[in-house]
Design an enzyme around this catalytic site. Structure first.
Site, short mmCIF file in Angstrom:
data_model
loop_
_atom_site.label_atom_id
_atom_site.label_comp_id
_atom_site.label_asym_id
_atom_site.label_seq_id
_atom_site.Cartn_x
_atom_site.Cartn_y
_atom_site.Cartn_z
N ILE A 174 0.84 -1.20 0.00
CA ILE A 174 0.00 0.00 0.00
C ILE A 174 0.88 1.25 0.00
CG2 ILE A 174 -1.67 1.31 1.38
CD1 ILE A 174 -2.76 -1.40 2.41
N GLY B 279 3.51 -1.09 8.82
CA GLY B 279 2.83 -1.94 9.80
C GLY B 279 3.21 -3.39 9.59
N TYR C 76 -2.50 -6.85 16.99
CA TYR C 76 -2.71 -5.97 15.83
C TYR C 76 -4.00 -5.15 15.99
CZ TYR C 76 -3.07 -4.89 10.75
OH TYR C 76 -3.17 -4.28 9.52
#
Ligand code: NDP
Length: 241
Positions: free
Chosen positions: A14, A84, A147
């Site tokens: 991303i 992340g 998460y």
């Protein structure tokens, strides 16, 4: 507004799409990465976007990395906190390392990246901060307590920071993507992925470019009245209020 944008984890997935989209829109982009040199150098060769290696989970590394970016490109006006990781396990089997590593990279990074540049943004009365959360931070996900907690934390961080800086021309927003077709999702076992896609009303995974266009909008002058918000981009999988 100075037009320097830093995208953490900006070389793959991303983040790669976000870096490319922001460059297309006229920003001078710096793409940060953790250690995958091959992917970073391929990305730099293909896009012409400079890459900077540092660990977003380490505060001193962020201070030094951002210092280098500003020396090379100028004052940072846009931070996209995209880097992340996942370290999935049920909590009853999760190791402290799995917990702390996700907290460090996915949540501590918010502070580590913003603290070194926020005073400059406040002094210049302009800034855009876009944080990448996740659908699993909104709804929780079995096997991802670490998460889900970190990504929910990103939403709280966004809301509070937005209030602190609204009068200073700085907007702070986050995007909560659903399942996007990247290497992170490719690591999910095929059977699990099939069942995930069957729960997405739009009937497919999202594309990295679809998240990148949302980031570019939130980073633009047109989004000046949007702050503290969470933009849900998940094909209808979870309709958050
Ligand atoms: P990828 O695994 O494809 O890419 C991760 C990027 O982050 C890489 O550039 C990697 O660098 C970098 N990175 C990882 N750890 C660090 C670190 N400690 N310091 C600096 N950079 C780091 O991830 P995605 O593109 O799939 O995910 C991007 C973001 O979107 C993440 O925050 C993720 O949680 C979130 N998200 C993703 C979804 C999805 O379906 N893919 C869904 C919802 C949210 P390197 O190449 O050097 O390893």
């Amino acid at each position: 507004m100075s037009r320097v944008a830093v995208v953490t984890g900006g070389t793959r997935g991303i983040g790669n799409a976000i870096s490319v989209e922001l460059k297309k829109r006229g920003f001078r982009v710096a793409a940060n990465y953790a250690g995958n040199e091959e992917a970073a150098h391929r990305f730099q060769a293909e896009t012409g976007i400079p890459v900077f290696r540092w660990d977003v989970g380490n505060y001193e590394a962020c201070v030094e990395g951002l210092r280098q970016v500003e020396a090379q490109l100028g004052p940072v006006s846009v931070i996209v906190n995209n880097a992340g990781i996942t370290r999935d396990a049920m909590l009853h089997r999760m190791t402290p390392e799995q917990w702390f590593e996700v907290m460090r990279v996915d949540l501590d990074s918010m502070f580590n990246m913003v603290r070194p540049v926020i005073n400059g943004m406040r002094d210049r009365n302009c800034g855009r901060i876009v944080n990448i959360s996740s659908i699993n931070g909104q709804k929780g996900q079995m096997g991802q307590v670490n998460y889900s907690a970190a990504k929910a934390g990103v939403i709280g961080f966004t809301k509070a920071l937005a209030q602190e800086n609204a009068k200073k021309g700085i907007t702070v927003n986050c995007i909560a993507p659903g399942y996007i077709d990247t290497e992170m999702v490719a690591a999910v076992p095929e059977k699990v992925l099939e069942s995930i896609v069957s729960q997405i009303p739009v009937g497919r995974l999202g594309k990295a470019e679809e998240i990148a266009k949302c980031v570019a909008f939130l980073a633009s002058d047109d989004a000046a009245f949007i702050t503290g918000s969470t933009l849900t981009v998940n094909g209808g999988q979870y309709i958050a209020s």
